[in-house]
Design an enzyme around this catalytic site. Structure first.
Site, PDB file in Angstrom:
ATOM      1  N   ASP A   1       3.055   5.034 -11.599  1.00 51.60           N
ATOM      2  CA  ASP A   1       2.506   6.092 -12.460  1.00 51.60           C
ATOM      3  C   ASP A   1       0.974   6.035 -12.465  1.00 51.60           C
ATOM      4  O   ASP A   1       0.310   7.078 -12.469  1.00 51.60           O
ATOM      5  CB  ASP A   1       3.038   5.946 -13.892  1.00 51.60           C
ATOM      6  CG  ASP A   1       4.551   6.021 -13.936  1.00 51.60           C
ATOM      7  OD1 ASP A   1       5.129   6.780 -13.135  1.00 51.60           O
ATOM      8  OD2 ASP A   1       5.163   5.313 -14.759  1.00 51.60           O
TER       9      ASP A   1
ATOM     10  N   SER B   1      -1.765  -1.119 -19.326  1.00 49.95           N
ATOM     11  CA  SER B   1      -2.387  -1.852 -18.215  1.00 49.95           C
ATOM     12  C   SER B   1      -3.292  -0.967 -17.360  1.00 49.95           C
ATOM     13  O   SER B   1      -3.891  -1.441 -16.391  1.00 49.95           O
ATOM     14  CB  SER B   1      -1.291  -2.442 -17.321  1.00 49.95           C
ATOM     15  OG  SER B   1      -0.637  -1.413 -16.595  1.00 49.95           O
TER      16      SER B   1
ATOM     17  N   GLY C   1       0.814  -1.214   0.000  1.00 51.16           N
ATOM     18  CA  GLY C   1       0.000   0.000   0.000  1.00 51.16           C
ATOM     19  C   GLY C   1       0.841   1.254   0.000  1.00 51.16           C
ATOM     20  O   GLY C   1       1.845   1.344  -0.716  1.00 51.16           O
TER      21      GLY C   1
HETATM   22  O1  RIB Z   1       7.450   3.993 -14.443  1.00 57.16           O
HETATM   23  C1  RIB Z   1       7.503   3.072 -15.497  1.00 57.16           C
HETATM   24  C2  RIB Z   1       8.165   3.694 -16.672  1.00 57.16           C
HETATM   25  O2  RIB Z   1       9.518   3.960 -16.355  1.00 57.16           O
HETATM   26  C3  RIB Z   1       8.231   2.829 -17.896  1.00 57.16           C
HETATM   27  O3  RIB Z   1       7.094   2.951 -18.721  1.00 57.16           O
HETATM   28  C4  RIB Z   1       9.525   3.277 -18.572  1.00 57.16           C
HETATM   29  O4  RIB Z   1       9.317   3.943 -19.764  1.00 57.16           O
HETATM   30  C5  RIB Z   1      10.228   4.149 -17.546  1.00 57.16           C
HETATM   31  O5  RIB Z   1      10.110   5.481 -17.848  1.00 57.16           O
END
Ligand code: RIB
Length: 297
Positions: free
Chosen positions: A249, A288, A220
């Site tokens: 991200d 994803s 988490g």
């Molecule tokens: O956070 C993942 C990303 O880190 C990947 O998609 C790769 O491109 C790097 O930037």
């Protein structure tokens, strides 16, 4: 609709799936190879767009085929790419090994991302109109700093993912205009020198920024703020990961949408954790990422 600006990288991810990642000097045979659009900036933009925000991306791709593919992928995700430059030379690439537990190791070659050293008037105007600006560390620091300072001057919330973990301490000028810092455990340890104790790392980071979220993968995340320095834990839904690339991200892009909609921080973190948990159950980074209805469900 929440308006989010992203100032960040676009990479083509070149992904090898293996059972066990090779150690230095070792060669292993993998079982699958994929190319997929990625880059921390583009990933956060796609995550925010799928979660329901109006998203615009400032970045750069190259003049190679990857550049066209990355541009098209962002367009298909509904991200405004009017300020995505095309610069002579190769696009950014990320060379990724994903192991049998879904864990990954990544080498990024910046390519066109490295050309974005400063912002133009249109970039600044776009940032000024957003509710939040999402930043990472895959563009030159001069651009990251210019973006964050523009956001601060215009009352726009700055959310910084300090990834890849910086080799040098982050510039004080950048931390001074960061509202919310979202490192993973490794990045938090690099920034603070505190490893194996994310609670202490979170408290230490409050010396630099007013709010911090440390992501802990399957465990988490932890949230702390100057108003509430004792870290609060938010658990992640238990899932089986096949590929954790881009999970952080997904988390940040979704979190920004929830905060932009005025949700309380713990609700926003729960929603973002659900999105990240969905993303790790599928291969790829941007590919994803879940849509809003899936996250709500
Ligand atoms: O956070 C993942 C990303 O880190 C990947 O998609 C790769 O491109 C790097 O930037």
């Amino acid at each position: 609709m929440t308006r989010i600006a992203v100032l960040g990288s676009t990479n083509m991810d070149l992904v090898a799936y293996v059972t066990t990642a090779p150690r230095s000097g070792e060669t292993v045979t993998g079982h699958e190879f994929r190319t997929a659009p990625g880059g921390k900036g583009a990933n956060q933009a796609v995550a925010a767009a799928r979660a329901g925000a109006d998203v615009a991306m400032i970045g750069a791709v190259g003049t190679d085929d990857f550049g066209d593919q990355l541009r098209t992928a962002l367009e298909h995700a509904g991200v405004d790419i009017d300020l995505l430059r095309t610069t002579e030379g190769p696009s950014g690439t990320a060379h990724i090994v994903v192991d049998g537990d879904g864990g990954n190791a990544i080498v990024v070659i910046p390519g066109a991302n490295g050309s974005l050293t400063s912002l133009c008037h249109a970039d600044r105007a776009l940032i000024a109109e957003a509710q939040s600006l999402l930043l990472q560390l895959e563009l030159p620091m001069s651009a990251v700093l210019a973006g964050a300072e523009t956001a601060r001057r215009n009352g726009v919330r700055t959310i910084l993912t300090p990834a890849p973990a910086p080799a040098q301490p982050l510039p004080c000028e950048l931390l001074a205009v960061t509202d919310l810092l979202v490192p993973n455990e490794h990045e938090a340890a690099t920034l603070t020198g505190v490893s194996g104790d994310p609670e202490r790392a979170a408290r230490a980071l409050l010396a630099d920024v007013p709010e911090v979220v440390i992501t802990l993968g399957a465990r988490g995340c932890l949230y702390a703020s100057r108003a509430q320095p004792e870290p609060v834990a938010v658990l992640a839904p238990p899932v089986t990961a096949v590929d954790t690339t881009g999970a952080g991200d997904t988390f940040v892009g979704t979190l920004a949408v929830a905060l932009g909609e005025g949700r309380p921080m713990t609700d926003a973190l729960t929603w973002a954790s659900a999105a990240a948990a969905l993303s790790v159950q599928r291969p790829g980074a941007a590919t994803s990422m879940p849509y809003r209805a899936e996250i709500d469900a």
